[in-house]
Design an enzyme around this catalytic site. Structure first.
Site, PDB file in Angstrom:
ATOM      1  N   GLY B  19       0.814  -1.166   0.063  1.00  0.00           N
ATOM      2  CA  GLY B  19      -0.181  -0.051   0.064  1.00  0.00           C
ATOM      3  C   GLY B  19       0.712   1.094  -0.009  1.00  0.00           C
ATOM      4  O   GLY B  19       1.895   1.063   0.048  1.00  0.00           O
ATOM      5  N   CYS B  20       0.476   2.606  -0.352  1.00  0.00           N
ATOM      6  CA  CYS B  20       1.349   3.466  -0.189  1.00  0.00           C
ATOM      7  C   CYS B  20       0.528   4.682  -0.251  1.00  0.00           C
ATOM      8  O   CYS B  20      -0.829   5.087  -0.171  1.00  0.00           O
ATOM      9  CB  CYS B  20       1.853   3.402  -1.812  1.00  0.00           C
ATOM     10  SG  CYS B  20       2.761   2.078  -2.148  1.00  0.00           S
TER      11      CYS B  20
END
Lengths: 504, 380, 144
Positions: B19-20
């Site tokens: 994720g980011c």
């Protein structure tokens, strides 16, 4: 000659249940059952039984049970009952062993050693009931890139694409000729294909005039016998397939005996009634790859480059190189039929021992075409024993564009895989030209059963795709990271281009 | 030098889901501004990353060397550097070579040797392999990354540079002294890998030539995207799906000459049901794009920002499964995973909107030429 | 009125229509009992000349010869359409059997009665139609 062969099956009749209605008697084309005129009871001659289970299925009181008859009590690992029987049979007849359907031998079925992936946490799975899920597939040659120009502020496609077949789901019905199967079966496939937005294939027996109206969903075959091939035939179709080989009998031709060539078959194949229809082993105008190219372009010329041309081959040892040659020869589609592909008639030894499994063939061909940078120039169709939507989705992940369904389609219509297609006495009305038997296959019912199967499998594929977090089938095609092998050797994994389960 | 930075484990990892958070700023007037703004913006998205990867790209940061390719390279060992030096000497004219300036901070540890080269391919080398400059540089990047153990090129464009490390993005920014650079366009990224070798090269952005790409998402089509790119000579060995997105843009925009708009429609294509309803000419175009570029379709949840010389693109996947917000203020276009990251540096915005699934937001430096119209929608 | 029609092209001569007709007209409604104990007669005939076969039931004619010929009034044409058979009035003269142009009336020799299709009045669809495995029988309105 006194036969040493014992019946393969045993029929048990529950006399309590038998109402002597005679359904079994009237339905068995092998004349297993007969009425004893003395007391009205029904007797069964098991030696003729092929275990098609027609009697068992239609018996209204379930009075009949079929069992395998293990009569070779001392069979061993090498000299199995089947082996002994084959030898006795040949010792009694002096003939080549004939059979039908696909290879029953226990070669590894790789589908059962491949497992699929699914999303957990890091990306969301997609619910096909709520979100779009796309199975639409286009078969045909694609260019390396497209050229788009801007004209008057709007974008316009400059590249002219080669003709394509649009499939609403990645299935087609396999080539099964009129002659091998009955007219009603072809009508059912044509109707189901039309309803489901897919295609059926005429096989090499021509296309009956009454089926021309389904032409938009029809692939016509041009095989070594050239039966029924003429202008209208090519014009009627959506695509043309050159049949080089068949998975059940790579390297040999076909032989439809004269007794199956009635008026209908005679007219459709354009041969005199009652004559044998012989398909030579090779095309006698194709002794080399450049000859194939000539036929491909002859057919493209004849159809004015409006229809894709497919070339169907059996999966043999160097299938990848052959497929590459076929693509370079100009084919828009390469159809590969694996060792488990079905047939209406083939020598048993050939069906059971020649060719390679379709899983390995798909993997090898897809990789080879990629290595050569020509994978986009042709679509890959896989055939040969697909049993479920899971087999199919795995085939697509390995690199197939779509799959041909032959045996599965026949089973959907009633086939019980007794492997006696070649006798012409199919009790299910499928592999027969006998008007008494043919009418058992009601095209209305069969078309509905086929449509149901396609619908069900499409839905299952959507569910599996959604689970992987993918909403268009092209994102799975050739996407082998969604497959893992279970219990496969390093060599097998390397050929399949798949990692072992547990490897991330 | 023995740090964890290059712990690629083994090549069994094809990609690591993560994720980011991401953020980007461009001045469409081409005005330069310091790197502290992008650090400040991405800092707000701290919780979207887990300290296992942060990075930036800045455009217009090497104006004096604008005609040279700026290679940023990580080395595991001096030996690796010697091999790369030798490779450069054989194939490039090296105008300048030296350390990438960094600042010692306690949050960033185990740094590899970080080196910067300003180079130009030798004419002879180009003629020998009959390639254009860009293709030659691409090949060199793949060669170094694939064949020279312990060396990894993480930036290779002109007048731009990527900076990345294992750490939180704000620390990575300070480490690389981004406040000392000025550029007209900046991209920032913080990573939340779920299973990480903690490799410096695994941080975003991923770059090739002038392209730099940051990505929040997981590309479920990775397997086929990778094999498709391999057909065109790309090599994807960096254990991340972000890499394929960068190469796909390179293939479609640079090598196939497609416009940004068309390329975006290939990577995040409309649904067949929408295509079927288009007027004929448009329908045939989109049909062709999907047929031909099916293997390039990026399937799975993503928000991507792609930087290139003179512009930025922000785009979501075709069903918008990851967040992406856009905003404008004066000559600036902002993109970020969350609006807060934009408000932090520009509280008073002209317009803020959530780009639709698959619709690119395009920012371009206007240099007197007619404006490139993006497909953005203003939903204030 | 709705009538039973045979689709000869898919009639496969299994004669299950007769089996289920007899069962439907049995006391037990049990297929085995109906045949092995009650010995119920089916109310239809399957005409067979291979490869062709088809089931023939009372056509419920608009101008039924059987009704005209019945000497006891056991057969009557109802207002709704079907030709109705009142078994208690039948004396087994079998004039109707001779009069029927379709050969659709069966002689019940043992009981000196006739057996004839009643369209399974109590069911929504006649048993022969409902149980035909190949949909070779349909029950539908086709105009006159």
């Amino acid at each position: 000659m006194y036969t040493l062969l014992q019946p393969d099956f045993r029929i048990k009749r529950d006399e309590e249940r038998c109402i002597r209605c005679g359904v079994c008697v009237r339905q068995c084309a092998f004349d297993v059952h007969s009425v004893d005129t003395d007391d009205g009871s029904i007797r069964s001659d098991e030696s003729k039984c092929v275990a098609c289970q027609r009697c068992e299925t239609l018996c209204p009181t379930r009075a009949l049970t079929l069992e395998e008859n293990y009569h070779v009590a001392n069979e061993n690992y090498n000299w199995t009952g089947g082996v002994l029987k084959n030898i006795w049979k040949q010792a009694e007849t002096g003939g080549v062993l004939l059979t039908g359907m696909g290879n029953p031998r226990p070669y590894r079925i790789y589908w059962d050693h491949l497992v699929l992936n699914a999303s957990q946490v890091t990306n969301p799975s997609i619910d096909p009931l709520r979100e779009p899920m796309e199975l639409r597939t286009y078969l045909g040659s694609k260019p390396d890139s497209v050229e788009v120009v801007k004209e008057n502020g709007s974008l316009k496609l400059k590249t002219k694409l080669a003709p394509q077949l649009r499939l609403d789901a990645p299935f087609l019905f396999s080539a099964m000729s009129l002659g091998a199967i009955g007219y009603n079966v072809q009508e059912a496939m044509a109707r189901a294909a039309t309803e489901m937005g897919i295609y059926w294939n005429t096989g090499e027996g021509g296309l009956h005039k009454d089926l021309y109206k389904y032409g938009k969903n029809t692939i016509v075959q041009v095989a070594s016998g050239r039966f029924g091939v003429y202008k209208d035939y090519l014009d009627a179709a959506a695509a043309v397939e050159i049949k080089i080989g068949q998975g059940a009998k790579p390297g040999i031709g076909g032989h439809l005996p004269g007794e199956k060539v009635g008026d209908l078959v005679s007219m459709t194949r354009m041969i005199p009634a009652g004559t044998d229809a012989l398909s030579p082993a090779p095309h006698h105008d194709i002794y080399s790859i450049e000859d194939l190219s000539q036929l491909i372009y002859s057919l493209k010329e004849a159809t004015e480059y409006t229809k894709p041309v497919s070339v169907k081959i059996a999966a043999v040892h160097n299938v990848a190189a052959i497929a590459s040659g076929i693509v370079r020869a100009g084919a828009d589609i390469v159809a590969i039929d694996g060792i488990r592909g079905g047939t209406g008639a083939a020598p048993t030894m050939i069906r059971d021992n020649v060719g390679i499994p379709i899983e390995l063939a798909i993997a090898a061909v897809d990789q080879r075409l990629r290595d050569e940078g020509i994978r986009n120039r042709a679509s890959i169709l896989a055939a040969g024993g697909f049993r479920s939507s899971a087999d199919i989705i795995k085939a697509i992940a390995l690199g197939a564009d779509a799959v041909y369904l032959g045996t599965a389609a026949l089973v959907a219509m009633g086939c019980h895989v007794c492997q006696k297609c070649y006798t012409g006495k199919c009790n299910w009305g499928i592999a027969t030209q006998d008007p008494y038997l043919e009418r058992r296959l009601n095209p209305d019912i069969a078309a509905e059963r086929l449509s149901n199967l396609i619908h069900a499998w499409s839905h299952e594929i959507m569910e599996m795709l959604g689970g992987m977090g993918i909403n268009a089938i092209e994102s799975l095609r050739g996407n082998r990271l969604h497959l893992r092998g279970v219990g496969l050797s390093k060599t097998e994994l390397d050929i399949l281009g798949v990692r072992h389960a547990g490897a991330s | 030098m023995e740090g964890r930075w290059n712990r690629r484990y083994d090549w069994q990892y094809d990609r690591i889901p993560s994720g980011c958070g991401l953020a980007a700023i461009i001045s469409e007037a081409g005005r330069s501004f310091g790197g502290e703004e992008i650090i400040q913006s991405i800092c707000v998205l701290h919780d979207r990353s887990n300290g296992l990867g942060g990075g930036f790209a800045g455009y217009g940061i090497y104006p004096e060397k604008r005609d040279l390719f700026a290679f940023h390279v990580m080395f595991e060992s001096i030996e690796a550097k010697e091999l790369v030096d030798a490779y450069f000497d054989r194939n490039f004219y090296v105008e300048e070579s030296g350390h990438i300036p960094t600042r010692k901070i306690k949050e960033i540890t185990n740094a590899p040797l970080l080196w910067r080269y300003f180079v130009k391919p030798l004419d002879d080398s180009l003629q020998d392999c009959e390639l254009c400059e860009e293709d030659f540089v691409t090949r060199s990047v793949f060669h170094i990354n694939g064949e020279i153990p312990g060396a990894y090129v993480f930036s290779s464009g002109k007048n731009m540079g990527a900076f990345k490390a294992v750490g939180y993005p704000e620390d990575v920014g300070r480490f690389y002294r981004l406040d000392e650079y000025e550029g007209y366009s900046w991209i920032g990224h913080g990573r939340f890998p779920t299973n990480t070798p903690g490799w410096w090269g695994g941080a975003h952005p991923f770059t090739l030539l002038d392209w730099s790409l940051v990505h929040n998402g997981e590309i479920s089509s990775y397997g086929i995207n990778k094999r498709y790119l391999e057909m065109f000579g790309y090599r994807c060995e960096l254990q991340t799906d972000t890499e394929v997105a960068a190469y796909l843009f390179d293939l479609l925009l640079r090598r196939h000459g497609l416009s940004i708009e068309v390329a975006c429609k290939a990577l995040a294509s409309p649904f067949w049901s929408d295509i079927d309803r288009m007027p004929e000419e448009e329908r045939e175009l989109f049909k062709a794009i999907r047929m031909v570029y099916g293997p390039a379709l990026l399937n799975g949840p993503f928000a991507i920002v792609l930087g290139f010389t003179g512009g930025l693109i922000g785009i979501n996947d075709r069903v918008k499964l990851r967040p992406l917000v856009a905003a404008r203020k004066d000559d600036r276009l902002y993109l970020a995973s969350e609006e807060a990251a934009i408000r932090e540096i520009s509280p008073d915005l002209d317009v803020v909107w959530a780009p639709k699934a698959g619709e690119p937001v395009i920012g371009r430096v206007r240099t007197g030429e007619p404006e490139v119209v993006g497909a953005e929608e203003t939903v204030a | 009125m709705k009538r039973i029609y045979a689709i000869e092209s898919v009639c496969m001569n299994c004669q299950l229509c007769a089996v289920f007709c007899a069962t439907g007209h049995s006391r037990s409604k049990d297929i085995i009992k109906a045949h092995n104990r009650e010995k119920v007669l089916p109310r239809l005939f399957v005409e067979e000349k291979r490869p062709v076969s088809f089931a023939v039931q009372c056509r419920h004619c608009d101008e039924p010869f059987c009704v005209q010929s019945c000497i006891t009034g056991a057969l009557t044409k109802s207002l709704e359409g079907p030709v109705v058979y009142a078994e208690e009035k039948c004396v087994g003269c079998w004039t109707c059997v001779a009069a029927c142009p379709y050969g659709a009336i069966r002689r019940d020799v043992d009981r000196k009665k006739i057996a004839k299709c009643d369209l399974c009045a109590e069911l929504t669809e006649p048993a022969c139609v409902a149980n035909c495995p190949n949909q070779a029988l349909v029950y539908e309105e086709r105009g006159s």
